[in-house]
Design a protein around this motif. Structure first.
Motif, PDB file in Angstrom:
ATOM      1  N   THR A  78      -1.238  -5.274  -4.033  1.00 34.91           N
ATOM      2  CA  THR A  78      -0.406  -4.975  -5.179  1.00 34.91           C
ATOM      3  C   THR A  78      -1.097  -5.162  -6.518  1.00 34.91           C
ATOM      4  O   THR A  78      -0.503  -4.900  -7.554  1.00 34.91           O
ATOM      5  CB  THR A  78       0.861  -5.850  -5.160  1.00 34.91           C
ATOM      6  N   PHE A 115       7.244   0.747  -6.431  1.00 32.52           N
ATOM      7  CA  PHE A 115       5.927   1.123  -6.932  1.00 32.52           C
ATOM      8  C   PHE A 115       4.814   0.697  -5.975  1.00 32.52           C
ATOM      9  O   PHE A 115       3.757   1.328  -5.928  1.00 32.52           O
ATOM     10  CB  PHE A 115       5.687   0.533  -8.325  1.00 32.52           C
ATOM     11  N   ALA A 136       1.600   2.957  -4.723  1.00 25.45           N
ATOM     12  CA  ALA A 136       0.206   2.539  -4.866  1.00 25.45           C
ATOM     13  C   ALA A 136      -0.508   2.531  -3.518  1.00 25.45           C
ATOM     14  O   ALA A 136      -1.664   2.954  -3.407  1.00 25.45           O
ATOM     15  CB  ALA A 136       0.147   1.154  -5.510  1.00 25.45           C
ATOM     16  N   PRO A 187      -4.346   3.433  -8.830  1.00 25.93           N
ATOM     17  CA  PRO A 187      -3.581   2.456  -9.604  1.00 25.93           C
ATOM     18  C   PRO A 187      -4.467   1.376 -10.196  1.00 25.93           C
ATOM     19  O   PRO A 187      -5.400   0.893  -9.556  1.00 25.93           O
ATOM     20  CB  PRO A 187      -2.608   1.878  -8.566  1.00 25.93           C
ATOM     21  N   VAL A 225      -0.008  -2.835 -10.342  1.00 30.29           N
ATOM     22  CA  VAL A 225       1.321  -2.521  -9.822  1.00 30.29           C
ATOM     23  C   VAL A 225       2.141  -3.799  -9.724  1.00 30.29           C
ATOM     24  O   VAL A 225       1.654  -4.838  -9.286  1.00 30.29           O
ATOM     25  CB  VAL A 225       1.242  -1.817  -8.442  1.00 30.29           C
ATOM     26  N   LEU A 258       4.005   0.628 -12.762  1.00 26.48           N
ATOM     27  CA  LEU A 258       2.732   1.029 -12.194  1.00 26.48           C
ATOM     28  C   LEU A 258       1.866   1.548 -13.331  1.00 26.48           C
ATOM     29  O   LEU A 258       2.299   2.405 -14.103  1.00 26.48           O
ATOM     30  CB  LEU A 258       2.944   2.134 -11.150  1.00 26.48           C
TER      31      LEU A 258
END
Length: 285
Positions: free
Chosen positions: A11, A49, A53, A70, A73, A78
């Motif tokens: 993330t 999101f 990603a 990305p 995120v 994002l």
């Protein structure tokens, strides 16, 4: 349309909650503030999101068509590099077709599987996209790509009873007679929401954004490109077919694959999308 979630792989870091945070993300990537783009949705569903990603990274791993990557995120935002657009050219279209063929050929473990490491469902626009697996494409398409959005479109009054019955007959035929809808193919690595607005023409060629990535039939991505008049579509398809020949009769199945995005649009926007979906479904019943 753009892109839950029980798990959130990769993330990133640095919540873009304000100007300073976004500037920090941009600086970490060697970019100016005006070279990044922030997608926000306050109160977004869990993983909204994060799954997008994950899909971007999964598509990029195919080493095919370029995909925006990305920078950060979080639960409700994002951060992406901004993509200055240029006029589409035939040469870029051909490059796109060959790249998309390579992306699809990277494959997926099963029909309906989400990006590597992801568990739970995804999203197509604001709607949940079931990431449930199957072994027979036609039955899987009926259950997880047509039925949920037919129900949603019906619930909001975007399809009439007669139109709903027409699409339902297609569902029945997809389950009962899978051989009528083309020979089986290995699951392709799909963008999953490949309409014209998610194809960015840049000075370095096409870059894809906003995926609803999953394993599916490669003709689905191609059919969505045709639904909303992608520039130089014939050049894209010719280059794709040269790089990875399509199965006989694929042109006759374009409308079949378009029923899904039309039902999604009907559920979201109403208008004539529901009647258009039923009109295309009627060709196969």
């Amino acid at each position: 349309m753009s892109n839950g979630t029980r798990q959130r792989p990769g993330t990133g870091s640095g919540p873009p909650d304000g100007v300073d945070a976004v500037a920090a993300v941009a600086a970490a990537a060697g970019l100016r503030d005006d070279q990044v783009f922030v997608k926000r949705r306050v109160g977004a569903p869990p993983g909204y999101f994060a799954v997008e990603a994950a899909g971007l990274r999964w598509l990029a791993a195919a080493a095919g068509v370029a995909v925006v990557q990305p920078l950060s995120v979080t639960d409700d935002a994002l951060v992406l590099p901004r993509l200055p657009e240029v006029t589409p050219t035939p040469q870029a279209a051909e490059q796109f077709g060959r790249g998309l063929a390579r992306t699809h050929a990277a494959g997926a473990d099963r029909l309906g599987v989400g990006p590597d490491g992801w568990t739970g469902d995804g999203y197509i626009g604001p709607l949940v996209l079931p990431l449930r697996t199957g072994s027979v494409w036609s039955a899987w398409y009926a259950e997880f790509r047509l039925l949920p959005y037919l129900r949603s479109a019906h619930d909001v009054g975007a399809v009439t009873e007669q139109e709903s019955a027409t699409v339902s007959r297609l569902l029945d035929r997809l389950v009962a007679e899978p051989g009528l809808f083309g020979d089986p193919e290995p699951p392709a690595r799909l963008h999953g929401d490949l309409w014209n607005g998610n194809v960015m023409w840049t000075q370095d060629g096409v870059v894809l954004v906003d995926p609803a990535s999953h394993g599916g039939h490669r003709e689905t991505d191609l059919a969505m490109l045709a639904l909303f008049d992608l520039p130089h579509l014939s050049r894209v398809l010719r280059a794709y077919d040269e790089a990875s020949p399509l199965a006989p009769g694929w042109q006759e199945r374009v409308a079949l694959h378009q029923v899904h995005p039309l039902l999604v649009h009907a559920a979201l926007f109403g208008g004539g999308y529901g009647s258009h979906a039923a009109e295309l479904a009627a060709r196969y019943v």
